[in-house]
Design a protein around this motif. Structure first.
Motif, PDB file in Angstrom:
ATOM      1  N   LYS A 149       0.818  -1.219   0.000  1.00 18.10           N
ATOM      2  CA  LYS A 149       0.000   0.000   0.000  1.00 18.10           C
ATOM      3  C   LYS A 149       0.851   1.268   0.000  1.00 18.10           C
ATOM      4  O   LYS A 149       0.532   2.245  -0.694  1.00 18.10           O
ATOM      5  CB  LYS A 149      -0.915  -0.011   1.223  1.00 18.10           C
ATOM      6  N   HIS A 150       1.949   1.253   0.765  1.00 21.56           N
ATOM      7  CA  HIS A 150       2.703   2.501   0.960  1.00 21.56           C
ATOM      8  C   HIS A 150       4.054   2.524   0.237  1.00 21.56           C
ATOM      9  O   HIS A 150       4.685   3.579   0.176  1.00 21.56           O
ATOM     10  CB  HIS A 150       2.936   2.713   2.460  1.00 21.56           C
ATOM     11  N   ASN A 151       4.504   1.388  -0.280  1.00 21.67           N
ATOM     12  CA  ASN A 151       5.785   1.309  -0.987  1.00 21.67           C
ATOM     13  C   ASN A 151       6.900   2.033  -0.226  1.00 21.67           C
ATOM     14  O   ASN A 151       7.509   2.982  -0.731  1.00 21.67           O
ATOM     15  CB  ASN A 151       5.653   1.888  -2.402  1.00 21.67           C
ATOM     16  N   PRO A 152       7.213   1.612   0.995  1.00 21.75           N
ATOM     17  CA  PRO A 152       8.195   2.331   1.808  1.00 21.75           C
ATOM     18  C   PRO A 152       9.614   2.197   1.250  1.00 21.75           C
ATOM     19  O   PRO A 152       9.958   1.203   0.607  1.00 21.75           O
ATOM     20  CB  PRO A 152       8.095   1.627   3.171  1.00 21.75           C
ATOM     21  N   VAL A 153      10.417   3.232   1.522  1.00 24.28           N
ATOM     22  CA  VAL A 153      11.841   3.163   1.175  1.00 24.28           C
ATOM     23  C   VAL A 153      12.618   2.453   2.274  1.00 24.28           C
ATOM     24  O   VAL A 153      13.748   2.009   2.068  1.00 24.28           O
ATOM     25  CB  VAL A 153      12.437   4.562   0.941  1.00 24.28           C
ATOM     26  N   ALA A 154      11.992   2.356   3.457  1.00 29.65           N
ATOM     27  CA  ALA A 154      12.651   1.706   4.598  1.00 29.65           C
ATOM     28  C   ALA A 154      11.612   1.042   5.475  1.00 29.65           C
ATOM     29  O   ALA A 154      10.475   1.507   5.583  1.00 29.65           O
ATOM     30  CB  ALA A 154      13.441   2.733   5.411  1.00 29.65           C
ATOM     31  N   ILE A 155      12.020  -0.066   6.106  1.00 24.91           N
ATOM     32  CA  ILE A 155      11.198  -0.721   7.124  1.00 24.91           C
ATOM     33  C   ILE A 155      12.022  -0.794   8.398  1.00 24.91           C
ATOM     34  O   ILE A 155      13.157  -1.289   8.382  1.00 24.91           O
ATOM     35  CB  ILE A 155      10.769  -2.143   6.699  1.00 24.91           C
ATOM     36  N   ILE A 156      11.466  -0.279   9.484  1.00 30.46           N
ATOM     37  CA  ILE A 156      12.087  -0.413  10.797  1.00 30.46           C
ATOM     38  C   ILE A 156      11.371  -1.556  11.509  1.00 30.46           C
ATOM     39  O   ILE A 156      10.156  -1.508  11.730  1.00 30.46           O
ATOM     40  CB  ILE A 156      11.993   0.893  11.609  1.00 30.46           C
ATOM     41  N   VAL A 157      12.130  -2.599  11.847  1.00 33.33           N
ATOM     42  CA  VAL A 157      11.537  -3.838  12.340  1.00 33.33           C
ATOM     43  C   VAL A 157      11.540  -3.865  13.865  1.00 33.33           C
ATOM     44  O   VAL A 157      12.597  -3.905  14.496  1.00 33.33           O
ATOM     45  CB  VAL A 157      12.305  -5.066  11.802  1.00 33.33           C
ATOM     46  N   PRO A 191       8.739  -1.955  -4.168  1.00 30.72           N
ATOM     47  CA  PRO A 191       9.855  -1.788  -5.115  1.00 30.72           C
ATOM     48  C   PRO A 191      10.831  -0.683  -4.716  1.00 30.72           C
ATOM     49  O   PRO A 191      12.004  -0.724  -5.109  1.00 30.72           O
ATOM     50  CB  PRO A 191       9.147  -1.432  -6.431  1.00 30.72           C
ATOM     51  N   ALA A 192      10.364   0.282  -3.926  1.00 31.10           N
ATOM     52  CA  ALA A 192      11.233   1.398  -3.530  1.00 31.10           C
ATOM     53  C   ALA A 192      12.118   1.058  -2.338  1.00 31.10           C
ATOM     54  O   ALA A 192      12.989   1.856  -1.957  1.00 31.10           O
ATOM     55  CB  ALA A 192      10.373   2.634  -3.199  1.00 31.10           C
ATOM     56  N   LEU A 193      11.916  -0.125  -1.739  1.00 29.68           N
ATOM     57  CA  LEU A 193      12.600  -0.464  -0.490  1.00 29.68           C
ATOM     58  C   LEU A 193      14.115  -0.505  -0.663  1.00 29.68           C
ATOM     59  O   LEU A 193      14.638  -1.206  -1.525  1.00 29.68           O
ATOM     60  CB  LEU A 193      12.094  -1.813   0.023  1.00 29.68           C
ATOM     61  N   VAL A 221      18.700   4.009   9.001  1.00 23.66           N
ATOM     62  CA  VAL A 221      17.875   4.229   7.808  1.00 23.66           C
ATOM     63  C   VAL A 221      18.394   5.417   7.013  1.00 23.66           C
ATOM     64  O   VAL A 221      18.613   5.333   5.792  1.00 23.66           O
ATOM     65  CB  VAL A 221      16.400   4.453   8.200  1.00 23.66           C
ATOM     66  N   LEU A 222      18.601   6.518   7.691  1.00 24.02           N
ATOM     67  CA  LEU A 222      19.034   7.747   7.014  1.00 24.02           C
ATOM     68  C   LEU A 222      20.418   7.580   6.379  1.00 24.02           C
ATOM     69  O   LEU A 222      20.675   8.093   5.288  1.00 24.02           O
ATOM     70  CB  LEU A 222      19.026   8.917   7.986  1.00 24.02           C
TER      71      LEU A 222
END
Length: 304
Positions: A42-50, A64-66, A297-298
């Motif tokens: 849904k959001h196509n995140p560039v990062a996932i914080i687990v 795809p942007a991850l 992430v940054l």
């Protein structure tokens, strides 16, 4: 504005401040792996914080942007690193951010086992006074074997040394160890330790490292502490060893299946001191892990 998905319900304000240029999406308190896949799509995140749940190939393919999967903590076993590598996605961890918290929990469990804190507390509340019949274990002069000598293991080693314990440790990757930690092989850990504390990541190679065979090679009356990953221990073998007295007591903060379901054989069993995987859950660690995860992430996004 690019999205960052957090597999939990919250993140420290200090971490959110670092991510102010991104849309932060929260997955909720107890997200499933399917929830993570759906939110990634849904959001196509560039990062996932687990924080909770697993992040596997399906979630990565849905976004795809991850560019990066960042662990809110030090253990990355809930992230499919092989799938990430194949897709050019970085996997990073907040190494050391919760070291003090987890090492303190390991010490608390060690002391609780050695001094029968939980059992004596229950007896006192029931009106008993066991001074004439009870003897605790004195840790000074005894040997503690550490499996894993990263940030947490070394912090715990310093505490054990301060108690007057002999500290031996196994970690094929550790270098420049302090003088009070003797580097040994695993066979020496099993053979010489009066207590063993686990501080290593869970991998395919070391799953069920503590099993019936290794426990049988240990001294009778061993204390086992695990604040790492439950999959390192064969739980049925440990249960049998505690019941037989081969293991005097086990202080556990992690389990093969979490959360622990009602009716688990450890529940109500003498010789077990249990906590719900909260070794790294302190106010300070919450901030430290969140900030480290956000910074990681940054850092990756800045290089992308």
């Amino acid at each position: 504005m690019s999205a960052v998905l957090v597999t939990g319900a919250d993140l420290a304000p200090q971490a959110l401040a670092l991510l102010k240029d991104h849309e932060v999406i929260f997955a909720g308190k107890t997200p499933t792996e399917d929830d993570i896949v759906a939110l990634s799509g849904k959001h196509n995140p560039v990062a996932i914080i687990v924080r909770y749940s697993k992040v596997g190939a399906a979630a990565m393919d849905a976004a795809p942007a991850l560019k990066v999967v960042s662990k809110h903590g030090s253990g990355t076993d809930t992230i499919d690193k092989t799938a990430a590598r194949a897709r050019g996605i970085d996997v990073v961890a907040a190494v050391g951010a919760n070291a003090a918290a987890v090492a303190e929990q390991a010490l608390a469990l060690l002391l609780a086992c050695a001094k029968s804190v939980v059992a004596l507390d229950a007896r006192m509340h029931a009106g008993h006074w066991d001074k004439a019949t009870h003897k605790s274990v004195e840790l000074a002069g005894r040997t503690i074997g550490l499996i894993g000598l990263g940030a947490i293991g070394l912090r715990f080693a310093r505490m054990a040394d301060a108690l007057g314990m002999r500290v031996i440790g196994f970690d094929p990757y550790a270098q420049n160890l302090p003088d009070y930690v003797a580097s040994v092989d695993l066979e020496t850990i099993w053979r010489e330790s009066d207590a063993i504390s686990l501080h290593c990541p869970l991998t395919e190679a070391n799953a069920r490292l503590v099993d019936a065979a290794t426990l049988a090679r240990c001294k009778r009356g061993l204390i086992l502490v695990n604040t790492a990953r439950g999959g390192l221990v064969d739980e049925q073998a440990l249960l049998s060893a505690v019941r037989s007295g081969q293991v005097a007591s086990a202080g556990l903060d992690s389990f093969a299946v979490e959360p622990m379901a009602a009716g688990h054989p450890f529940q109500g069993e003498r010789g077990f001191v249990l906590s719900p995987h909260i070794g790294g859950v302190t106010s300070d660690a919450y901030v430290n892990m969140g900030v480290a995860a956000a910074r990681n992430v940054l850092d990756v996004l800045a290089r992308a």
